[in-house]
Write an enzyme that holds these catalytic residues in place. Structure first.
Site, PDB file in Angstrom:
ATOM      1  N   CYS A 123      13.721 -13.174  35.278  1.00  0.00           N
ATOM      2  CA  CYS A 123      13.844 -11.733  35.456  1.00  0.00           C
ATOM      3  C   CYS A 123      14.329 -11.080  34.175  1.00  0.00           C
ATOM      4  O   CYS A 123      14.581 -11.740  33.171  1.00  0.00           O
ATOM      5  CB  CYS A 123      14.796 -11.403  36.597  1.00  0.00           C
ATOM      6  SG  CYS A 123      16.506 -11.904  36.268  1.00  0.00           S
ATOM      7  N   CYS A 150      17.536 -12.392  32.648  1.00  0.00           N
ATOM      8  CA  CYS A 150      17.375 -13.617  31.853  1.00  0.00           C
ATOM      9  C   CYS A 150      17.010 -13.269  30.419  1.00  0.00           C
ATOM     10  O   CYS A 150      17.506 -13.874  29.461  1.00  0.00           O
ATOM     11  CB  CYS A 150      16.289 -14.508  32.449  1.00  0.00           C
ATOM     12  SG  CYS A 150      16.663 -15.163  34.078  1.00  0.00           S
ATOM     13  N   ASP A 156     -11.026   9.044   6.880  1.00  0.00           N
ATOM     14  CA  ASP A 156     -11.551   8.924   5.525  1.00  0.00           C
ATOM     15  C   ASP A 156     -13.071   8.995   5.639  1.00  0.00           C
ATOM     16  O   ASP A 156     -13.656   8.456   6.584  1.00  0.00           O
ATOM     17  CB  ASP A 156     -11.118   7.588   4.918  1.00  0.00           C
ATOM     18  CG  ASP A 156     -11.794   7.329   3.588  1.00  0.00           C
ATOM     19  OD1 ASP A 156     -11.659   8.159   2.683  1.00  0.00           O
ATOM     20  OD2 ASP A 156     -12.473   6.287   3.478  1.00  0.00           O
ATOM     21  N   ASP A 172     -10.641   2.531   5.568  1.00  0.00           N
ATOM     22  CA  ASP A 172     -11.174   1.171   5.448  1.00  0.00           C
ATOM     23  C   ASP A 172     -10.869   0.470   4.137  1.00  0.00           C
ATOM     24  O   ASP A 172     -11.331  -0.654   3.942  1.00  0.00           O
ATOM     25  CB  ASP A 172     -12.698   1.187   5.642  1.00  0.00           C
ATOM     26  CG  ASP A 172     -13.414   1.820   4.452  1.00  0.00           C
ATOM     27  OD1 ASP A 172     -12.825   2.708   3.808  1.00  0.00           O
ATOM     28  OD2 ASP A 172     -14.548   1.413   4.165  1.00  0.00           O
TER      29      ASP A 172
END
Length: 750
Positions: free
Chosen positions: A24, A27, A432, A636
């Protein structure tokens, strides 16, 4: 005064550790706290869905100490990808304990069914004890073990709540059984006391059932990573001194020559040396159509060779391959915490102690209002059982894993959870132009010589550009190649950032670049001014070539270049605009050329930022953000990296031929593995859908506890019903997250 330079602080190293036994959100908090206490740990992030921890440290040799800290906290340190690599032989794997529990509980639950028909099928107390005790202490041993470790760490978790609640029910049944009066001594039939063995046993079994269903769902969320891992072949056909020999892929080195037969996967990244083929790169780009490859083409490990036997030269192995980069990006995203998770962490830190207080208040409240201790304890047990924070811990990571996994399937790599969470709020997308909205391979469409023949001017321009990789330079070289012109090697070539190139060709000092540069140099452009204006109005990018002479700089030629919009670019921009998202194009071209391309793309002139130098793109993005907008930048190349980093969300468009993609990918939060502009809208869509699932999961997780705990405290829920509801909450959260696996980009772009 000392002049010594202080030693540089070493950059943190990342260590991944698998963690077994977490159940859970509490934990998760406990493991993180234990890891952060280890000296030298910079940060630690634990993910319940992947059952793993990612720790940033300054000493790579401290993994053993980290593993010990995990074990001391009561959990099992495992291999980093143990949860991902685990492949079960059957979908029923791990069901054994659940099946045993169901078999033992059936006779205990049967009397409840008999009551509906007026039948008394209650088992004797001794048989109830025999059936319930193995469930409580054998099948439920995991809860005692984990709960005990939580107590030692002065914290709480789901296991502690289950252990306390079911033990209380079992102990109460024992007490009622052992202290029941013996009526047979007074000549009366011995009446069996009402016991609660079945409640405790059923709760344990239901929790085990819920965890088993949850584990099955987790395996589906990690399917994307397992699919990527499976793309790596184990062996490669190496061309050695003794001919072709099979070797493990781990032994392949850069520079080796590898044979790949038809239908096989490429084991590593390489360059095609011999043969021609069609390659299925869908694992990389999400594009199902095969791609033609000829000698010199780049090949990516994991893609599938088509009909030809080919030989490739290895250019990347191991962690340096594109496939490894993709796996690493997806794993990073699935291991990361979304900012919204902070709320869950804050709640989890105090959740179990608060629940224990509420359970105690329930016990005392019912007891001191005149009810028996038996009734008070049963209501307190119901509070403990229903309050388990399983769903809370799974709500966010399950959705992130499902969302990033399905996105990767379609060529959208989400680098981190923050990018995923922010992307759905984007209201401005800046593109771009070259290579992103356009094909990025301009052609030389016009050449206007001044004092030279057409071929002479083209030969000089090609010679000056022969060492450049700039798209415009390649267009000049291609034009010279088409005319079979002889290209002389230049000397003293220098690139002038944002302006052009200069160098010497056959004793002449030549300059080739933008018209703005020519104006700065004082070049007389009057002879070609009208032609330059006409070309620019037509959307061409216009450059000029000049010669440096003793009396100044003399114009030699005017060159015009044109690019084409990418297929789908206009549709992609229209899709974004239809969603109310502003689209902006950033270009280094003059305004006339930029606006002409914008018109072809369906953009307004107001949405064009023209004549922007590469170094100024980040400033333009910052200016867009200054108005309170949430900006995504799509680019890119290397020169787009600062702008990608400056945006709220950076989207790098992968270039299959390299050319700066790696730099852009590192700067961006999202990488689009194929140059389809429609993927931008798809990336924003999967972000929106994933964040929606996170919010739905968190709402139901919080609402479940907010409603369930008061109902249990007020006596409206029995421990059995509470256990069933608790198990159902975790399964429902995982199931809701898995609905994301049905997403496709087409759904997002309608």
């Amino acid at each position: 005064m000392s002049t010594e330079t202080p030693a540089a602080t070493p950059s943190p190293t990342t260590i991944d550790i698998g963690i077994g036994g977490m159940t859970c959100a509490s934990c998760v908090m406990r493991v993180e706290k234990a890891l952060k206490k280890v000296p030298g740990v910079d940060s630690a992030t634990v993910n319940l869905a992947t059952e793993s921890a990612r720790i940033a440290v300054h000493d790579a040799g401290m993994e053993a100490r980290l593993r010990r800290a995990v074990r001391d906290a009561g959990y099992e340190p495992l291999a980093p990808s143990a949860a991902i690599d685990a492949v079960d032989a059957s979908p029923w794997a791990g069901f054994g304990p659940v099946g045993i529990g169901l078999a033992l509980c059936a006779p205990l639950v049967l009397p409840m069914v008999g009551d509906l028909f007026g039948k008394d099928w209650m088992l004797p107390a001794f048989w109830q004890f025999l059936l319930a005790t193995p469930v409580q202490f054998v099948l439920g041993a995991r809860f005692y073990k984990a709960g005990w470790h939580a107590l030692l760490a002065r914290s709480g978790n789901m296991d502690l709540l289950v252990a306390l609640g079911t033990t209380a029910g079992w102990a109460l049944s024992m007490w009622l059984w052992l202290t029941a009066p013996d009526h047979s001594a007074h000549g009366m039939p011995n009446m069996e006391p009402h016991l609660y063995f079945e409640g405790s046993a059923v709760v344990v079994t239901l929790v085990l059932l819920g965890k088993w269903l949850e584990a099955r769902a987790k395996r589906q969320t990690t399917a994307a990573i397992r699919a990527l891992h499976s793309l790596r072949p184990d062996t490669a056909h190496l061309m050695g001194r003794d001919g072709e020999v099979d070797v493990p892929v781990a032994e392949v080195l850069v520079g080796d020559k590898i044979v790949v037969k038809p239908g096989e996967r490429f084991p590593v990244d390489g360059t095609l040396l011999e043969g021609r083929t069609q390659v299925d790169e869908s694992m990389l780009t999400g594009e199902p159509l095969p791609v033609a490859k000829d000698v010199g083409a780049k090949l990516t490990g994991g893609s599938i060779n088509g009909e030809g036997r080919v030989v490739l030269e290895v250019r990347a192995v191991g962690v340096d391959t594109v496939l490894s980069s993709i796996i690493r990006l997806v794993e990073d995203a699935q291991a990361a915490k979304a900012p919204i998770q902070r709320l869950v962490d804050q709640v989890s830190a105090v959740f179990v102690p608060v629940v224990l207080v509420i359970a105690l208040a329930t016990l005392l409240g019912w007891y001191f209002t005149g009810h028996s201790f038996e009734v008070a304890l049963i209501h307190a047990v119901a509070v403990l059982v229903i309050a388990c924070p399983c769903a809370l811990g799974l709500a966010t990571p399950a959705a992130i894993m499902a969302g990033t996994g399905v996105a990767a399937k379609f060529g959208i790599l989400i680098k981190d959870a923050q990018a995923l969470e922010v992307a759905h709020t984007v209201n401005v997308v800046a593109f771009d132009k070259t290579g992103t909205l356009t094909v990025g391979q301009p052609r030389l469409t016009a050449l206007v010589p001044v004092g030279l023949t057409n071929d002479e001017a083209l030969a000089l321009a090609a010679a000056l550009q022969s060492g450049s990789e700039h798209p415009l330079a390649r267009a000049v070289l291609q034009a010279a190649k088409d005319k079979a012109l002889t290209v002389t090697a230049p000397t003293d070539v220098q690139a002038v950032a944002g302006r052009g190139t200069q160098g010497k060709v056959g004793g002449q000092t030549l300059l080739l670049g933008s018209l703005r540069w020519m104006a700065e140099l004082g070049v007389d452009m009057a002879p070609v001014a009208a032609q330059a204006a006409d070309l620019q109005m037509g959307g061409a990018t216009v450059s000029a070539m000049a010669e440096q002479q003793s009396g100044g700089v003399k114009l030699l030629a005017l060159l015009a270049f044109a690019d084409e919009p990418k297929p789908g670019a206009r549709e992609a921009l229209a899709t974004l605009k239809a969603r109310g998202i502003q689209t902006v194009m950033i270009s280094g071209d003059n305004r006339g050329a930029a606006e002409a391309m914008a018109k072809r793309l369906g953009l307004d002139a107001n949405d064009v930022l023209a004549e922007v130098l590469p170094g100024d793109k980040a400033a333009k993005v910052a200016a867009l953000k200054a108005g309170g907008k949430v900006v995504a930048m799509v680019g890119d190349g290397v020169n787009d990296a600062p702008a990608l980093a400056a945006a709220d969300v950076g989207m790098a468009v992968a270039n299959p031929n390299g050319g700066g993609t790696d730099v852009a990918m590192h700067a961006a939060g999202i990488t689009l593995m194929r140059g389809d502009p429609l993927l931008v809208a798809a990336a924003l869509d999967i972000s929106r859908r994933t964040v929606s699932k996170i919010r739905q999961n968190l709402f139901w997780a919080f609402a479940y506890n907010a409603a369930g705990i008061p109902l249990a405290a007020l006596g409206y829920l029995s421990p059995v019903v509470a256990g069933a509801a608790m198990a159902l909450s975790s399964v429902s959260v995982m199931t809701n997250a898995l609905l994301l696996k049905r997403w496709t980009p087409e759904q997002g772009d309608k």
